[in-house]
Design a protein around this motif. Structure first.
Motif, PDB file in Angstrom:
ATOM      1  N   VAL A 137       6.500 -10.207  -0.582  1.00  0.00           N
ATOM      2  CA  VAL A 137       5.990  -9.477   0.139  1.00  0.00           C
ATOM      3  C   VAL A 137       4.872  -8.130  -0.699  1.00  0.00           C
ATOM      4  O   VAL A 137       5.198  -8.073  -2.166  1.00  0.00           O
ATOM      5  CB  VAL A 137       7.091  -8.084   0.028  1.00  0.00           C
ATOM      6  N   VAL A 138       3.985  -8.206   0.201  1.00  0.00           N
ATOM      7  CA  VAL A 138       3.405  -7.411  -0.794  1.00  0.00           C
ATOM      8  C   VAL A 138       2.610  -6.238   0.210  1.00  0.00           C
ATOM      9  O   VAL A 138       2.263  -5.497   1.932  1.00  0.00           O
ATOM     10  CB  VAL A 138       1.382  -8.361  -0.413  1.00  0.00           C
ATOM     11  N   PHE A 139       2.879  -4.956   0.084  1.00  0.00           N
ATOM     12  CA  PHE A 139       3.025  -3.747   0.383  1.00  0.00           C
ATOM     13  C   PHE A 139       1.695  -3.274   0.160  1.00  0.00           C
ATOM     14  O   PHE A 139       0.811  -3.505  -0.752  1.00  0.00           O
ATOM     15  CB  PHE A 139       3.540  -2.833  -0.460  1.00  0.00           C
ATOM     16  N   HIS A 140       0.328  -3.310   0.965  1.00  0.00           N
ATOM     17  CA  HIS A 140      -0.523  -2.195   1.679  1.00  0.00           C
ATOM     18  C   HIS A 140      -0.618  -0.508   1.916  1.00  0.00           C
ATOM     19  O   HIS A 140      -0.474  -0.454   3.008  1.00  0.00           O
ATOM     20  CB  HIS A 140      -1.403  -2.625   1.912  1.00  0.00           C
ATOM     21  N   SER A 141      -1.364  -0.271   0.987  1.00  0.00           N
ATOM     22  CA  SER A 141      -1.824   1.345   1.286  1.00  0.00           C
ATOM     23  C   SER A 141      -2.745   1.653   2.153  1.00  0.00           C
ATOM     24  O   SER A 141      -4.141   0.845   1.837  1.00  0.00           O
ATOM     25  CB  SER A 141      -1.121   2.027  -0.432  1.00  0.00           C
ATOM     26  N   TYR A 142      -2.595   2.580   2.406  1.00  0.00           N
ATOM     27  CA  TYR A 142      -4.352   3.393   3.016  1.00  0.00           C
ATOM     28  C   TYR A 142      -4.997   3.705   1.949  1.00  0.00           C
ATOM     29  O   TYR A 142      -6.566   3.611   2.045  1.00  0.00           O
ATOM     30  CB  TYR A 142      -3.981   4.924   3.400  1.00  0.00           C
ATOM     31  N   ASP A 143      -4.964   3.610   0.764  1.00  0.00           N
ATOM     32  CA  ASP A 143      -5.975   3.531  -0.427  1.00  0.00           C
ATOM     33  C   ASP A 143      -6.430   2.591  -0.760  1.00  0.00           C
ATOM     34  O   ASP A 143      -7.277   2.508  -2.112  1.00  0.00           O
ATOM     35  CB  ASP A 143      -5.998   5.003  -1.264  1.00  0.00           C
ATOM     36  N   GLY A 144      -5.934   1.374  -0.891  1.00  0.00           N
ATOM     37  CA  GLY A 144      -6.215   0.335  -0.710  1.00  0.00           C
ATOM     38  C   GLY A 144      -6.105  -0.725  -1.999  1.00  0.00           C
ATOM     39  O   GLY A 144      -5.301  -1.513  -2.032  1.00  0.00           O
ATOM     40  N   TYR A 145      -4.614  -0.063  -2.653  1.00  0.00           N
ATOM     41  CA  TYR A 145      -3.607   0.069  -2.837  1.00  0.00           C
ATOM     42  C   TYR A 145      -2.659  -1.432  -2.797  1.00  0.00           C
ATOM     43  O   TYR A 145      -2.449  -0.803  -1.958  1.00  0.00           O
ATOM     44  CB  TYR A 145      -3.031   0.779  -3.938  1.00  0.00           C
ATOM     45  N   THR A 146      -2.630  -2.586  -3.766  1.00  0.00           N
ATOM     46  CA  THR A 146      -1.121  -3.108  -3.145  1.00  0.00           C
ATOM     47  C   THR A 146      -0.142  -3.181  -4.399  1.00  0.00           C
ATOM     48  O   THR A 146      -0.351  -2.958  -5.479  1.00  0.00           O
ATOM     49  CB  THR A 146      -2.288  -4.876  -2.659  1.00  0.00           C
ATOM     50  N   THR A 147       0.945  -3.892  -3.535  1.00  0.00           N
ATOM     51  CA  THR A 147       2.083  -4.285  -4.843  1.00  0.00           C
ATOM     52  C   THR A 147       3.060  -4.732  -4.580  1.00  0.00           C
ATOM     53  O   THR A 147       2.966  -5.387  -3.428  1.00  0.00           O
ATOM     54  CB  THR A 147       3.052  -2.749  -6.290  1.00  0.00           C
ATOM     55  N   ASN A 148       3.555  -6.473  -4.844  1.00  0.00           N
ATOM     56  CA  ASN A 148       4.409  -7.001  -5.143  1.00  0.00           C
ATOM     57  C   ASN A 148       5.086  -6.857  -5.194  1.00  0.00           C
ATOM     58  O   ASN A 148       5.953  -6.414  -6.093  1.00  0.00           O
ATOM     59  CB  ASN A 148       3.431  -8.252  -5.760  1.00  0.00           C
ATOM     60  N   VAL A 149       6.273  -7.597  -4.530  1.00  0.00           N
ATOM     61  CA  VAL A 149       8.024  -7.959  -5.395  1.00  0.00           C
ATOM     62  C   VAL A 149       8.092  -8.432  -3.855  1.00  0.00           C
ATOM     63  O   VAL A 149       8.349  -9.806  -2.846  1.00  0.00           O
ATOM     64  CB  VAL A 149       8.659  -6.599  -4.849  1.00  0.00           C
ATOM     65  N   PRO A 150       9.827  -9.999  -4.727  1.00  0.00           N
ATOM     66  CA  PRO A 150      10.411 -10.473  -4.136  1.00  0.00           C
ATOM     67  C   PRO A 150      11.003  -9.975  -2.650  1.00  0.00           C
ATOM     68  O   PRO A 150      11.252  -8.845  -3.400  1.00  0.00           O
ATOM     69  CB  PRO A 150      11.857 -10.947  -4.447  1.00  0.00           C
ATOM     70  N   LEU A 151      11.092 -11.117  -1.532  1.00  0.00           N
ATOM     71  CA  LEU A 151      11.275 -10.561  -0.350  1.00  0.00           C
ATOM     72  C   LEU A 151      12.637  -9.443  -0.290  1.00  0.00           C
ATOM     73  O   LEU A 151      13.437  -8.456  -0.432  1.00  0.00           O
ATOM     74  CB  LEU A 151      11.855 -11.847   0.753  1.00  0.00           C
ATOM     75  N   GLU A 152      13.670 -10.588  -1.248  1.00  0.00           N
ATOM     76  CA  GLU A 152      15.277  -9.928  -1.369  1.00  0.00           C
ATOM     77  C   GLU A 152      14.911  -8.543  -2.233  1.00  0.00           C
ATOM     78  O   GLU A 152      16.027  -7.947  -2.043  1.00  0.00           O
ATOM     79  CB  GLU A 152      15.794 -11.418  -2.190  1.00  0.00           C
ATOM     80  N   VAL A 153      14.104  -8.023  -2.975  1.00  0.00           N
ATOM     81  CA  VAL A 153      13.853  -7.280  -3.589  1.00  0.00           C
ATOM     82  C   VAL A 153      13.786  -5.836  -2.610  1.00  0.00           C
ATOM     83  O   VAL A 153      14.565  -4.506  -3.070  1.00  0.00           O
ATOM     84  CB  VAL A 153      13.325  -6.964  -4.525  1.00  0.00           C
ATOM     85  N   PHE A 154      12.910  -6.184  -1.586  1.00  0.00           N
ATOM     86  CA  PHE A 154      12.543  -5.583  -0.399  1.00  0.00           C
ATOM     87  C   PHE A 154      14.203  -5.379   0.511  1.00  0.00           C
ATOM     88  O   PHE A 154      13.933  -3.990   1.199  1.00  0.00           O
ATOM     89  CB  PHE A 154      10.931  -5.956   0.455  1.00  0.00           C
ATOM     90  N   ALA A 155      14.861  -6.153   0.710  1.00  0.00           N
ATOM     91  CA  ALA A 155      15.523  -6.016   1.607  1.00  0.00           C
ATOM     92  C   ALA A 155      17.045  -5.765   0.911  1.00  0.00           C
ATOM     93  O   ALA A 155      18.021  -5.606   1.476  1.00  0.00           O
ATOM     94  CB  ALA A 155      16.001  -7.969   2.369  1.00  0.00           C
TER      95      ALA A 155
END
Length: 226
Positions: A137-155
């Motif tokens: 998973v990659v999270f995208h923010s309104y300020d352009g920031y991104t960060t990544n985690v394995p799907l199992e972490v987000f779930a």
């Protein structure tokens, strides 16, 4: 600092603090704050090298998006069976969860007993139905920031998109109107001002991960830097 529009949905207040970014890249190269100790959540509540605070420090890249709830959107895209696009009312109509947990910042502060309210990540993923090949998973923010985690972490349990902290709507400085909360990992993985959740087959490091920060970010293993 200047205020300037980013999109029709958000206004950016401030500007990227390049000097701050360079300083934190230097921290990564030097291994600043590392103690060399490891532990587990079962063995000790406070991860190695952390100190307790009572306030809620504000950390960002110098830019704080202003997004009115009626303009806010959350999209779930990528390797999903059903693309999801939620406005604020649709987001609020989903099952609401509350969790109390600790947060740990890579800059070495921790805060106990934060009470969050929002929508569980599992419920959002249930709407999108990740494809079998989705693993990250990659999270995208309104300020352009991104960060990544394995799907199992987000779930995992207690991962959520939160809109309330300690009984009040989430302040803009802390990522309001809604942010990711993944309390098990250093808090840079909990993206503020989230607007898009992208599911991928291959990992894609985010803003800090490509600047020397650890890809996994487990506080008890002191995974501050790569």
């Amino acid at each position: 600092m200047a205020d300037h529009p980013m999109t029709d949905d958000a206004v950016l207040h401030g500007a990227l603090r390049e000097k701050l970014v360079r300083a934190k890249e230097q921290w990564a190269r030097e291994g600043r704050l590392l103690t060399g100790e490891t532990s587990t959540p079962q063995a000790q509540r406070l991860p190695p090298g952390q100190r307790l605070v009572q306030d809620f420090p504000v950390l960002d890249l110098g830019v704080q998006p202003e997004v009115k709830p009626e303009r806010w959107r959350l999209r779930v895209e990528g390797l999903v069976e059903e693309k999801v696009a939620l406005d604020w009312d649709a987001f609020q109509s989903l099952p609401q969860q509350e969790w109390v947990n600790d947060i740990h910042c890579v800059t070495a502060w921790s805060r106990y007993d934060n009470r969050w309210k929002g929508v569980a990540a599992r419920d959002i993923l249930m709407l999108a139905r990740p494809k079998p090949e989705a693993r990250f998973v990659v999270f995208h923010s309104y300020d352009g920031y991104t960060t990544n985690v394995p799907l199992e972490v987000f779930a995992a349990e207690e991962a959520m998109v939160a809109h309330t902290w300690n009984g009040a709507p989430l302040d803009r400085v802390h990522g309001g109107p809604a942010r990711i909360v993944i309390p098990r990992y250093y808090f840079w993985k909990s993206a503020k001002w989230v607007t898009r959740i992208e599911l991928l087959a291959e990992d894609r490091p985010g803003f800090w991960e490509v600047r020397g920060y650890h890809n996994n970010a487990d506080p008890w293993l002191e995974e501050r830097y790569a």
